[in-house]
Design a protein around this motif. Structure first.
Motif, PDB file in Angstrom:
ATOM      1  N   GLY A  27       0.816  -1.212   0.000  1.00  0.00           N
ATOM      2  CA  GLY A  27       0.000   0.000   0.000  1.00  0.00           C
ATOM      3  C   GLY A  27       0.846   1.257   0.000  1.00  0.00           C
ATOM      4  N   TYR A  28       1.936   1.246   0.744  1.00  0.00           N
ATOM      5  CA  TYR A  28       2.829   2.406   0.782  1.00  0.00           C
ATOM      6  C   TYR A  28       3.467   2.631  -0.584  1.00  0.00           C
ATOM      7  N   VAL A  29       3.978   1.572  -1.190  1.00  0.00           N
ATOM      8  CA  VAL A  29       4.626   1.697  -2.500  1.00  0.00           C
ATOM      9  C   VAL A  29       3.622   2.162  -3.539  1.00  0.00           C
ATOM     10  N   LEU A  30       2.432   1.613  -3.527  1.00  0.00           N
ATOM     11  CA  LEU A  30       1.403   2.012  -4.483  1.00  0.00           C
ATOM     12  C   LEU A  30       1.046   3.484  -4.337  1.00  0.00           C
ATOM     13  N   MET A  31       0.880   3.951  -3.116  1.00  0.00           N
ATOM     14  CA  MET A  31       0.491   5.346  -2.896  1.00  0.00           C
ATOM     15  C   MET A  31       1.619   6.318  -3.256  1.00  0.00           C
ATOM     16  N   THR A  32       2.871   5.951  -3.012  1.00  0.00           N
ATOM     17  CA  THR A  32       3.970   6.869  -3.323  1.00  0.00           C
ATOM     18  C   THR A  32       4.207   6.988  -4.819  1.00  0.00           C
ATOM     19  N   ARG A  33       3.812   6.015  -5.599  1.00  0.00           N
ATOM     20  CA  ARG A  33       4.030   6.062  -7.048  1.00  0.00           C
ATOM     21  C   ARG A  33       2.906   6.783  -7.795  1.00  0.00           C
ATOM     22  N   MET A  34       1.839   7.120  -7.110  1.00  0.00           N
ATOM     23  CA  MET A  34       0.726   7.810  -7.755  1.00  0.00           C
ATOM     24  C   MET A  34       0.884   9.314  -7.601  1.00  0.00           C
ATOM     25  N   LYS A  35       0.549  10.037  -8.658  1.00  0.00           N
ATOM     26  CA  LYS A  35       0.585  11.499  -8.586  1.00  0.00           C
ATOM     27  C   LYS A  35      -0.649  12.033  -7.859  1.00  0.00           C
ATOM     28  N   SER A  36      -1.788  11.390  -8.067  1.00  0.00           N
ATOM     29  CA  SER A  36      -3.014  11.751  -7.352  1.00  0.00           C
ATOM     30  C   SER A  36      -3.810  10.472  -7.105  1.00  0.00           C
ATOM     31  N   ILE A  37      -4.664  10.545  -6.114  1.00  0.00           N
ATOM     32  CA  ILE A  37      -5.469   9.378  -5.759  1.00  0.00           C
ATOM     33  C   ILE A  37      -6.755   9.403  -6.582  1.00  0.00           C
ATOM     34  N   PRO A  38      -7.024   8.330  -7.330  1.00  0.00           N
ATOM     35  CA  PRO A  38      -8.280   8.284  -8.095  1.00  0.00           C
ATOM     36  C   PRO A  38      -9.497   8.306  -7.160  1.00  0.00           C
ATOM     37  N   ALA A  43     -12.550   6.679  -2.257  1.00  0.00           N
ATOM     38  CA  ALA A  43     -13.791   6.200  -1.640  1.00  0.00           C
ATOM     39  C   ALA A  43     -13.541   4.889  -0.890  1.00  0.00           C
ATOM     40  N   GLY A  44     -12.740   4.014  -1.476  1.00  0.00           N
ATOM     41  CA  GLY A  44     -12.401   2.760  -0.804  1.00  0.00           C
ATOM     42  C   GLY A  44     -11.606   2.991   0.468  1.00  0.00           C
ATOM     43  N   LEU A  45     -10.652   3.905   0.420  1.00  0.00           N
ATOM     44  CA  LEU A  45      -9.856   4.219   1.602  1.00  0.00           C
ATOM     45  C   LEU A  45     -10.701   4.864   2.695  1.00  0.00           C
ATOM     46  N   ASN A  46     -11.672   5.668   2.293  1.00  0.00           N
ATOM     47  CA  ASN A  46     -12.564   6.289   3.279  1.00  0.00           C
ATOM     48  C   ASN A  46     -13.474   5.262   3.951  1.00  0.00           C
ATOM     49  N   ALA A  47     -13.703   4.127   3.302  1.00  0.00           N
ATOM     50  CA  ALA A  47     -14.566   3.093   3.870  1.00  0.00           C
ATOM     51  C   ALA A  47     -13.824   2.181   4.842  1.00  0.00           C
ATOM     52  N   VAL A  48     -12.502   2.236   4.874  1.00  0.00           N
ATOM     53  CA  VAL A  48     -11.724   1.325   5.726  1.00  0.00           C
ATOM     54  C   VAL A  48     -12.050   1.479   7.209  1.00  0.00           C
ATOM     55  N   PRO A  49     -12.106   2.691   7.784  1.00  0.00           N
ATOM     56  CA  PRO A  49     -12.404   2.777   9.221  1.00  0.00           C
ATOM     57  C   PRO A  49     -13.752   2.162   9.601  1.00  0.00           C
ATOM     58  N   VAL A  50     -14.758   2.350   8.776  1.00  0.00           N
ATOM     59  CA  VAL A  50     -16.073   1.781   9.062  1.00  0.00           C
ATOM     60  C   VAL A  50     -16.017   0.255   8.987  1.00  0.00           C
TER      61      VAL A  50
END
Length: 104
Positions: A27-38, A43-50
């Protein structure tokens, strides 16, 4: 006690550690290689805490006794007005009181 250090047990623990490490670092590697979050990923990341909260609360609610259910409902009502630590303390106090005084 000799089964604790059995080769299969050690192998299973090692595989679980590797899988945990790869999912965390992936997850860290994937996020650092992206210029912006789709938007869909956001939306998927916002659903993780719930989702995490549901996996922690649902088994206790459905497997626990009536005192646990009443305590959780009480905690839910308290969380509408007070912060999380207060909600936790009140919920546990309800469960402890019901168990101690044998109200159910």
């Amino acid at each position: 006690m000799s089964n604790v250090l059995h080769a299969d047990t050690i192998f299973l623990i090692a595989l679980a550690a590797i899988a945990t490490y790869l999912t965390r670092i992936g997850g860290y590697v994937l996020m650092t290689r992206m210029k912006s979050i789709p938007p869909r990923m956001e939306a998927g990341l916002n659903a993780v805490p719930v989702a995490v909260l549901t996996t922690l609360v649902a088994p206790a609610f459905f497997e626990g006794g009536y005192e646990v259910k009443i305590g959780m409902v009480g905690a839910l009502l308290v969380c509408l007005r007070f912060p999380g630590l207060t909600m936790l303390a009140i919920g546990w106090a309800i469960v402890i009181a019901i168990r101690h005084f044998g109200l159910l």
